[in-house]
Design an enzyme around this catalytic site. Structure first.
Site, PDB file in Angstrom:
ATOM      1  N   LYS A  53       4.280  -9.405  16.307  1.00  0.00           N
ATOM      2  CA  LYS A  53       3.085  -9.212  17.126  1.00  0.00           C
ATOM      3  C   LYS A  53       1.837  -9.558  16.330  1.00  0.00           C
ATOM      4  CE  LYS A  53       0.414  -5.527  19.136  1.00  0.00           C
ATOM      5  NZ  LYS A  53       0.201  -4.127  19.250  1.00  0.00           N
ATOM      6  N   LYS A  69       3.745  -6.431  12.446  1.00  0.00           N
ATOM      7  CA  LYS A  69       2.550  -6.310  13.274  1.00  0.00           C
ATOM      8  C   LYS A  69       1.344  -6.627  12.397  1.00  0.00           C
ATOM      9  CE  LYS A  69      -0.148  -3.101  16.031  1.00  0.00           C
ATOM     10  NZ  LYS A  69      -0.200  -1.793  16.699  1.00  0.00           N
TER      11      LYS A  69
HETATM   12  C1  PBG Z   1      -1.351   0.698  19.030  1.00  0.00           C
HETATM   13  C2  PBG Z   1      -1.194  -0.649  19.627  1.00  0.00           C
HETATM   14  C3  PBG Z   1      -2.110  -1.726  19.682  1.00  0.00           C
HETATM   15  C4  PBG Z   1      -1.512  -2.706  20.456  1.00  0.00           C
HETATM   16  C5  PBG Z   1      -0.262  -2.240  20.821  1.00  0.00           C
HETATM   17  N1  PBG Z   1      -0.069  -0.966  20.282  1.00  0.00           N
HETATM   18  C6  PBG Z   1      -3.496  -1.857  19.155  1.00  0.00           C
HETATM   19  C7  PBG Z   1      -3.754  -1.875  17.723  1.00  0.00           C
HETATM   20  O1  PBG Z   1      -2.857  -1.882  16.875  1.00  0.00           O
HETATM   21  O2  PBG Z   1      -4.938  -1.841  17.422  1.00  0.00           O
HETATM   22  C8  PBG Z   1      -2.144  -4.021  20.837  1.00  0.00           C
HETATM   23  C9  PBG Z   1      -1.638  -4.627  22.092  1.00  0.00           C
HETATM   24  C10 PBG Z   1      -2.467  -5.736  22.631  1.00  0.00           C
HETATM   25  O3  PBG Z   1      -3.464  -6.199  22.049  1.00  0.00           O
HETATM   26  O4  PBG Z   1      -2.116  -6.192  23.714  1.00  0.00           O
HETATM   27  N2  PBG Z   1      -1.476   0.756  17.661  1.00  0.00           N
END
Ligand code: PBG
Length: 338
Positions: A260, A207
């Protein structure tokens, strides 16, 4: 790859022998040789639940997606299941936030209530829960903060409690998205101890610290109040590190791994697909969706064709599971083309 000898053959006696266009001539031929086909089974659809009653409110930054109160979720779940989408990915906006994210592992919390409603309404619809603390922390970070630092190990216990609480409420799969080191092992151990050894972990393994999460943070009210997430999420410049992260999550017991965002990271998806044999998810994140929506609203692109092209690209790169705000639309479109 055409060698010069093949070129000679292809132009044998002045006749063009190799004509790739032959197989593109009609839609039926194109269908016959198509390498990648999207299907409803490919998708998970994200849902945002709010601690309210009788609420269905469109999310300004994610047009076509809504904030739902748990009591309004049943009808939506039925529609998603009717479309043939296997499951939803749940996010919660709690009534209150604090420094220990207590709303995250409250058995009466908004996500826990939503899980129970969804499982009662449509038992076969998979409920996957995002396991993170940022929506529940007053400072908006994904872990416990001390002296301006996001602490790793003290966060693991809270994540594990959250995952167990989701499983106890009936979650089918838990999906940790926090990027703390060792959280897959901590969650696996806690689930097993609590009697949930059957609950799989879908790990947000690679991520990235991405600017594409902007619209989500508005939707989930989870923007960090100071600093950013670069101290725990990955540097967008790195791909070898993504393979190390995935390898660690596999070792720690992940059942599904994830990359992601998706679109700016298709190379990462392709490399993970090559190297690992676990099911691979890709998250087509909020900013990717919002860009398509915004350009379509201007009349600059055809939303349907662009969205299907992008989703096909994510699958072609190697994703088995696509998490997308376009999931419901995509299934409608696929049916119309069907
Ligand atoms: C929680 C999380 C996030 C997303 C999914 N789980 C935000 C982040 O990490 O700031 C992002 C999902 C999206 O942008 O569609 N940590």
């Amino acid at each position: 790859m055409a060698t010069s000898r093949e070129d000679a053959v292809s132009l044998d006696q002045g006749r063009l022998v190799r004509r790739p266009r032959r197989l593109r001539r009609t839609e039926t031929l194109r269908r016959l040789v198509r390498e990648t086909a999207l299907a409803p089974d490919d998708f998970l659809y994200p849902l945002f639940v709010v601690s309210e009653h009788d609420t269905k409110r469109e999310i300004a930054s994610l047009p076509g997606n809504f904030h739902w109160s748990p009591d309004r979720l049943a009808a939506e779940a039925e529609e998603i299941a009717r479309l043939g989408i296997p499951g939803v990915l749940l996010f919660g906006l709690p009534a209150g936030k604090d420094e220990l994210a207590s709303g995250a592992y409250d058995d009466e919390g908004v996500v826990q209530q939503a899980i129970r409603t969804l499982k009662a309404a449509v038992p076969q619809l998979l409920v996957v829960t995002d396991v993170c603390l940022c929506e529940y922390m007053s400072h908006g970070h994904c872990g416990v903060v001390w002296n301006g630092e996001v602490l790793n190990d003290p966060t693991l216990e809270l994540l594990a409690r959250t995952a167990v609480s989701h499983a106890a409420a009936g979650a089918d799969v838990v999906a940790p998205s926090d990027m703390m080191d060792g959280r897959v092992a901590a969650i696996r151990a806690a689930l097993d101890t609590a009697g949930f050894s059957q609950v799989p972990i879908m790990a947000y393994s690679a991520k990235y610290a991405s600017a594409f999460y902007g619209p989500f943070r508005e939707a989930a009210d989870s923007a960090p109040q100071f600093g950013d997430r670069r101290g725990y999420q990955m540097d967008p410049a790195n791909v070898r590190e993504a393979l190390r992260e995935v390898a660690l999550d596999v070792e720690e017991g992940a059942d599904v791994v994830m990359v992601k965002p998706a679109l700016a990271y298709l190379d990462v998806i392709a490399k993970v697909r090559e190297r690992f044999d676990l099911p691979l998810a890709a998250y087509n994140v909020s900013g990717e969706y919002a860009m398509v929506k915004a350009a379509a609203r201007q009349g600059w692109i055809d939303e349907r064709r662009v969205a299907l092209e992008l989703l096909t690209a994510i699958k072609r790169a190697g994703a088995d599971i696509i998490i997308s705000y376009h999931a419901k639309d995509a299934v409608h479109w696929l049916r119309e083309e069907g």
